[in-house]
Write a protein that holds these residues in place. Structure first.
Motif, short mmCIF file in Angstrom:
data_model
loop_
_atom_site.label_atom_id
_atom_site.label_comp_id
_atom_site.label_asym_id
_atom_site.label_seq_id
_atom_site.Cartn_x
_atom_site.Cartn_y
_atom_site.Cartn_z
N THR A 170 0.84 -1.19 0.00
CA THR A 170 0.00 0.00 0.00
C THR A 170 0.88 1.25 0.00
N ALA A 171 0.27 2.39 -0.28
CA ALA A 171 1.02 3.65 -0.23
C ALA A 171 1.57 3.91 1.17
N THR A 172 0.80 3.51 2.19
CA THR A 172 1.26 3.69 3.57
C THR A 172 2.51 2.87 3.84
N ASP A 173 2.54 1.60 3.36
CA ASP A 173 3.75 0.77 3.52
C ASP A 173 4.96 1.45 2.89
N LEU A 174 4.77 1.98 1.69
CA LEU A 174 5.89 2.61 0.99
C LEU A 174 6.35 3.88 1.70
N VAL A 175 5.39 4.69 2.18
CA VAL A 175 5.76 5.92 2.87
C VAL A 175 6.54 5.61 4.14
N VAL A 176 6.05 4.66 4.94
CA VAL A 176 6.74 4.30 6.19
C VAL A 176 8.14 3.76 5.90
N SER A 177 8.27 2.93 4.89
CA SER A 177 9.59 2.35 4.58
C SER A 177 10.56 3.42 4.10
N ARG A 178 10.06 4.38 3.29
CA ARG A 178 10.98 5.43 2.79
C ARG A 178 11.36 6.40 3.89
N VAL A 179 10.42 6.73 4.77
CA VAL A 179 10.76 7.60 5.91
C VAL A 179 11.78 6.90 6.81
N GLY A 180 11.60 5.58 7.03
CA GLY A 180 12.56 4.84 7.84
C GLY A 180 13.94 4.80 7.20
N THR A 181 13.98 4.60 5.89
CA THR A 181 15.27 4.58 5.18
C THR A 181 15.94 5.94 5.22
N LEU A 182 15.13 7.00 5.06
CA LEU A 182 15.68 8.36 5.15
C LEU A 182 16.28 8.59 6.53
N GLY A 183 15.57 8.12 7.57
CA GLY A 183 16.10 8.26 8.93
C GLY A 183 17.44 7.56 9.10
N LEU A 184 17.56 6.35 8.55
CA LEU A 184 18.84 5.63 8.63
C LEU A 184 19.95 6.41 7.92
N GLY A 185 19.64 6.94 6.74
CA GLY A 185 20.64 7.71 6.01
C GLY A 185 21.08 8.94 6.77
N ILE A 186 20.14 9.62 7.42
CA ILE A 186 20.48 10.83 8.18
C ILE A 186 21.35 10.48 9.38
N VAL A 187 21.07 9.35 10.02
CA VAL A 187 21.91 8.93 11.15
C VAL A 187 23.34 8.69 10.69
N VAL A 188 23.51 8.04 9.54
CA VAL A 188 24.87 7.78 9.02
C VAL A 188 25.59 9.10 8.72
N VAL A 189 24.89 10.02 8.07
CA VAL A 189 25.51 11.30 7.74
C VAL A 189 25.82 12.09 9.02
N THR A 190 24.93 12.01 10.01
CA THR A 190 25.17 12.71 11.29
C THR A 190 26.44 12.20 11.94
N MET A 191 26.59 10.87 11.99
CA MET A 191 27.77 10.30 12.63
C MET A 191 29.04 10.77 11.93
N ALA A 192 29.04 10.76 10.59
CA ALA A 192 30.24 11.17 9.86
C ALA A 192 30.55 12.65 10.09
N SER A 193 29.51 13.51 10.02
CA SER A 193 29.74 14.95 10.15
C SER A 193 30.15 15.33 11.57
N VAL A 194 29.44 14.79 12.57
CA VAL A 194 29.73 15.16 13.95
C VAL A 194 31.10 14.64 14.38
N LEU A 195 31.47 13.43 13.93
CA LEU A 195 32.79 12.91 14.28
C LEU A 195 33.91 13.81 13.77
N VAL A 196 33.75 14.31 12.55
CA VAL A 196 34.76 15.22 12.00
C VAL A 196 34.76 16.53 12.78
N ALA A 197 33.57 17.05 13.09
CA ALA A 197 33.48 18.33 13.79
C ALA A 197 34.09 18.26 15.19
N VAL A 198 33.73 17.21 15.96
CA VAL A 198 34.24 17.13 17.34
C VAL A 198 35.72 16.76 17.37
#
Length: 244
Positions: free
Chosen positions: A100-128
């Motif tokens: 369903t569209a709901t399944d796809l929306v939830v899965s893409r939001v979850g994947t986006l969240g995972l990607g943002i966590v990875v980018v956060t870790m890389a950026s913050v590690l360099v900054a600190v």
């Protein structure tokens, strides 16, 4: 989270793994952009307006703190853009399989969240590595909100525009927003710049980086802005994926 959503998320992660250039950028660009600015700026103190107060901070610390939201916004926006662009064909197949569209929306939001966590870790590690924020947890939280905001914008831009046009938009938007109009070095920013996506989140980030006080208003404004964009992004994505 049901099995269909987790399966779609695993497929999205595999799709990202098949794009090694993108994965390399997620790790390499934070080190290159933040690290290069820290190394290139002179070792002097500069005046900056933080939370309405004029203070003096080391230029190297300022460069690390300032380039973190710039880099993070660019990378998160591109992650959101590529997530939509690379998943369109898979979404068509998943709809035929009964998703369903709901399944796809939830899965893409979850994947986006995972990607943002990875980018956060890389950026913050360099900054600190370059400097120590006064309040590390709020600094990371504000960075996450910047990423969430621009990640959602990347999803919306990816639905509306093609890949090339979308990449240009997600490269230049953070530069105009963060780099030009949210810098604490400026003293008289135009009033309308408070409407830009990163305004409240970058204020909260600079507070956490250079002061021991946390402005709840800035954090609240940043979260409200991100949640509002998330609702808009979900509606746009749902409309684009709903075939009924």
């Amino acid at each position: 989270m049901n099995r269909r959503v987790t399966t779609a998320m695993r497929m999205s992660v595999r799709e990202f793994r098949r794009t090694p250039v993108l994965l390399a950028q997620l790790v390499f660009l934070p080190a290159y952009i933040i690290g290069a600015f820290v190394l290139l700026v002179p070792d002097v103190d500069v005046p900056a307006t933080i939370d309405g107060t004029r203070i003096t901070v080391p230029m190297t610390d300022f460069a690390a703190a300032f380039m973190t939201p710039v880099t993070f916004a660019i990378l998160s926006g591109i992650v959101g853009l590529f997530l939509v662009q690379t998943s369109q064909a898979a979404d068509d197949r998943l709809r035929l399989a009964g998703y369903t569209a709901t399944d796809l929306v939830v899965s893409r939001v979850g994947t986006l969240g995972l990607g943002i966590v990875v980018v956060t870790m890389a950026s913050v590690l360099v900054a600190v590595f370059a400097f120590t924020p006064e309040s590390i947890v709020p600094f990371v939280a504000a960075t996450l909100v910047v990423g969430l905001t621009y990640g959602i914008l990347g999803v919306v831009v990816g639905i509306v525009l093609g890949r090339l046009g979308g990449v240009y938009v997600m490269l230049f938007s953070p530069m105009v927003d963060v780099l030009l109009f949210q810098t604490p070095l400026a003293t008289d920013a135009p009033e309308w710049t408070t409407l830009l996506p990163s305004h409240y989140a970058t204020n909260a980030l600079f507070d956490a980086a250079f002061t021991s006080s946390i402005d709840a208003w800035d954090f609240g404004g940043a979260v409200v802005y991100a949640v509002t964009l998330l609702v808009v992004g979900v509606l746009v994505f749902y409309q684009a994926t709903d075939v009924e």
